[in-house]
Design an enzyme around this catalytic site. Structure first.
Site: not given
Lengths: 291, 528
Positions: B79, B108, B144, B172-173, B256, B258, B260, B271, B305-306, B331, B334, B453
């Site tokens: 998932h 293009d 994951w 790819s990315s 981390h 990722e 964002y 926006s 922090h993870h 943040t 924003k 979890r």
């Protein structure tokens, strides 16, 4: 409308990208299969690799034909430069992951395993004999790992290799100067020297690996030193190999009369890449071989 | 060169779409490639969603009723992987492909052929990943985040297929991101200076930088995994002098930024939409740009922090704690700017606006729970509970996914030249907005009460909340089928797009003819 400022070349449909994607996926999928003893694995891997290689060849040939036909505007040239620059940045970050691991291990992990900080009990309970040395001759536990008998010193072959790569950077720049002053001979000689130096580097590196494996029993399996040593120098070697291949293409193209003082992105892209490989080696030399 | 001459020459040079399947297999047009990205992402959204449904069915009641714990582990692992790498990231690349050239006046993407390669690597990589379900050892079941040694010593053989799938996705990315940067830097219409770029383009520029910086790190860490698993190296094995925690450091250095990567384009879309429907310019455009940059910069220096519960040295915990709390500042800039944009605007509430307003409210909830977890001592309590599940789903579902929905409704009239059914879209919104809260809000409570979890079973006291959560999940999942229906209906039989789609919409993409020609901006527009 190619070439005109403010317009852009949008290519026709192309078969190569889809083919290349399938080829790359088949290569890796076959590799994974062969890792687990599936007999079809290596066949799939080679077939995929062949498809990928042929496709890349055709793709590059196509791009070179377009370039020689004068289809590339100044804007396109900038696109290529931006693309190559960021590609090299991605390579920098790939090596950064391994350098991060190297420094983390040397600065933190090994002292911790030797009981530094609040790890005294871990040290006592797990591997009380381990002194936290950065050396393949000392591994916390020989269960599953085989200690080597020595490390690879900096001032033998690695120092020679450093000199070779630094010289190759200079010959490449000399070739570039030749291109600017329209001296084909200097261009071709410089590139040929660079390719030769790169090849000698690879030969020496392979010999050094042979020496390390045979006489020092230094392998992947010699704990974290062996792991970092082979993966970092190995990936660097892979990049040198790619660099030499690209330099060879540039050399052949120079012999065929391609490139002008104003229009030679491919040459510069390869040169940037080669200098990048050079810099990575210097850092490797200092932190893997020397200190 | 006169305009007429250009137009004639342009027609001569610029071909229309090819016939048949070749149009898609061999596409170099940014619109076609964007379309393929979007459909692939939608398909993966439902595949990942199906896994989530299995999870919620299993957790509907205490005890094991549907799947055994191994299958449960596979379900939440796949998932996460499918949603992150197969749905949200590709969906944003699809948006980038469609919108960036239209919004900056480019004909293009800068490298159309590489663009196609980026796309085709995606489905083949996903195929490699999903094929593990049909192999001996079955799909990965290590979460994951694939922490070592779960993913090294204790993983099935299929983990190697997962590794190569990640490699392909990474290639790819990276290529996609290089293309985005080259396009934005080099192909802007004359007069469009950096500080005149639409916010969506800005956020994608910064996202692309993040991608190029961290996807190679992910490739590095899975490579270490590969050699640890197959060739006897000791990166994540302490008995060889390595460290399993080193995996987490490298992984979260990727992980981390990722998050964002998935949320910055959402900020961009919101926006764009809020000013349109508030009929006011975006409040504090420059501060929005700088805040995005600040968030991107901070994302590189807060990964620890993870790992508060892993026994980092105290100095490390303190550093990561304070650095993480800093993220609240840009943040907050924003969120206040969005609020100020809507302040005293002549607002109307079409579907894109509804999703965007919900985004502002619900993403803020996810942001604030993030701030709670940034505090190391408090995080010891929340760590690995449903509280964190609630937190990141608030940022990703009513965050990223709502922004994707908002963006789709907003730009669909341009993309397919037809309008969607506003009434159905509003129903879709209200069903999603209510069910998503039923689904995720109670997870805060069960998490604070101590439910871990990644468990297939739980003590009796969590039963009521879990049943509510599951019902919310089923309703949310089913209501997304409405989205497919609305989009397909718009494409097949929607009313043709009027000349003015949204009253307050500004930007180059709204000045193009309807239906959209195959090639747009063949001569760059002039921006003043």
């Amino acid at each position: 409308m190619s070439g005109a400022e403010g317009s852009y070349y949008v290519p026709e449909e192309t078969r190569q990208p889809a083919l290349l994607a399938v080829g790359l996926a088949a290569t890796l999928f076959g590799f994974a299969l062969s890792l687990h003893g599936n007999s079809a694995g290596s066949m799939i891997m080679m077939a995929g690799g062949a498809v990928a290689a042929v496709t890349i060849w055709m793709w590059m040939a196509h791009v070179i034909r377009e370039s020689e036909a004068g289809l590339n505007s100044a804007q396109m040239d900038r696109t290529y430069r931006i693309g190559m620059g960021w590609f090299i940045f991605s390579e920098v970050m790939f090596f950064a992951a391994f350098f991060g691991a190297l420094f983390y291990v040397r600065v933190l992990v090994l002292p911790w395993l030797a009981g530094e900080g609040n790890n005294a009990m871990t040290h006592q309970l797990l591997w009380p004999l381990f002194e936290g040395l950065w050396s393949p001759t000392w591994i916390p536990s020989t269960e599953g790992f085989v200690a080597a008998t020595g490390t690879v010193g900096a001032w033998g072959v690695p120092a020679i290799n450093t000199a070779l790569l630094l010289t190759s950077g200079a010959t490449l720049t000399w070739a570039h100067w030749g291109l600017f002053k329209k001296s084909r001979v200097q261009l071709i000689t410089g590139l040929a020297l660079t390719v030769a130096l790169g090849c000698v580097f690879m030969v020496l590196q392979v010999q050094e690996y042979g020496h390390a494996m045979e006489h020092l029993s230094l392998t992947f399996n010699s704990g974290i030193y062996g792991s970092l040593f082979y993966l970092m120098t190995g990936f660097h070697g892979a990049h040198v190999t790619l660099g030499v291949l690209m330099l060879t293409v540039i050399l052949v193209r120079s012999i065929m009369g391609h490139f002008t003082p104003e229009h030679h992105f491919a040459f510069e892209g390869v040169a940037w890449y080669w200098h990048f490989v050079d810099v990575v080696w210097l850092i490797l030399f200092v932190f893997i071989y020397w200190v | 060169m006169s305009t007429t001459a250009t137009a004639v020459e342009g027609e001569h040079h610029h071909h229309g779409p090819a016939k048949g399947i070749g149009r898609w297999l061999f596409a170099t047009n940014h619109k076609d490639i964007g379309t393929m990205y979007l459909w692939t992402a939608l398909a993966m959204f439902f595949l990942g969603g199906a896994f989530a449904m299995v999870i919620r069915m299993e957790l509907f009641q205490p005890g094991l009723q549907l799947v055994n714990p191994d299958w449960f582990n596979r379900m939440f692992t796949m998932h996460g992987l499918v949603m992150v790498f197969g749905a949200i990231m590709p969906a944003w690349v699809g948006f980038a492909n469609w919108q960036i050239p239209l919004m900056i006046g480019a004909p293009d993407m800068a490298m159309p052929r590489m663009n196609l390669l980026s796309y085709w690597l995606l489905p083949v990589a996903l195929l490699v990943l999903v094929s593990t379900f049909f192999m001996e050892g079955n799909a990965p079941a290590f979460g994951w985040t694939f922490y070592a040694p779960l993913s090294t010593t204790f993983a099935p053989d299929t983990a190697d297929f997962f590794i190569f799938g990640v490699h392909l996705l990474g290639i790819s990315s990276i290529m996609g991101a290089i293309n985005v940067i080259a396009t934005i830097v080099n192909l802007r219409a004359p007069g469009m200076t950096l500080m005149k770029m639409p916010m969506f383009v800005w956020t994608w520029l910064i996202t692309a930088f993040l991608l190029i910086a961290v996807m190679p790190v992910l490739a590095g860490v899975v490579t270490m995994m590969l050699t640890d698993r197959n060739f006897g190296t000791a990166f994540f094995d302490a008995s060889g002098g390595g460290d399993p925690l080193m995996f987490q450091h490298i992984f979260w250095f990727f992980g981390h930024p990722e998050v964002y990567i998935m949320i910055l384009p959402s900020f961009g879309v919101v926006s764009q939409i809020l000013p349109t429907f508030a009929r006011k310019p975006l409040f504090g455009y420059a501060s929005m740009v700088y805040a995005t940059g600040a968030i991107a910069f901070l994302s590189f220096i807060v990964w620890g922090h993870h790992m508060f519960a892993t026994g980092l040295p105290l100095a490390g915990e303190l550093y990561f704690m304070y650095a993480t709390m800093l993220i609240a500042v840009p943040t907050g800039v924003k969120i206040f700017n969005w609020a100020a944009t809507m302040w005293r605007g002549s607002m109307t509430f079409e579907a894109p606006m509804l999703f965007s307003i919900a985004f502002v409210f619900l993403f803020t909830i996810g942001g604030l729970t993030g701030l709670m977890m940034a505090m190391g001592p408090a995080d010891m309590q929340y760590h690995s509970t449903y509280f964190i599940v609630a937190h990141f789903h608030y940022t990703l579902v009513p965050g990223a996914v709502f922004a994707l929905m908002a963006g789709t409704y907003y730009w669909l009239p341009i993309w397919c030249g037809r309008m969607y059914d506003e009434k159905l879209a509003k129903i879709h919104f209200w069903l999603s907005a209510i069910s998503v809260n039923v689904l995720f809000f109670p997870q805060h409570f069960v998490g604070l009460a101590g439910m871990p979890r990644r468990v297939p079973d739980y003590p009796l006291q969590f039963a009521d909340f879990n049943m509510i959560i599951s019902i919310g999940g089923f309703v949310y999942g089913l209501s997304q089928l409405m989205f497919v229906y609305i989009v397909v209906k718009a494409i097949r039989s929607g009313k043709p797009t009027p000349d003015q789609v949204w009253e307050g919409a500004k930007g180059l993409e709204w000045e193009l003819p309807n239906p959209l020609p195959f090639h747009t901006h063949t001569t760059p527009p002039r921006v003043d």
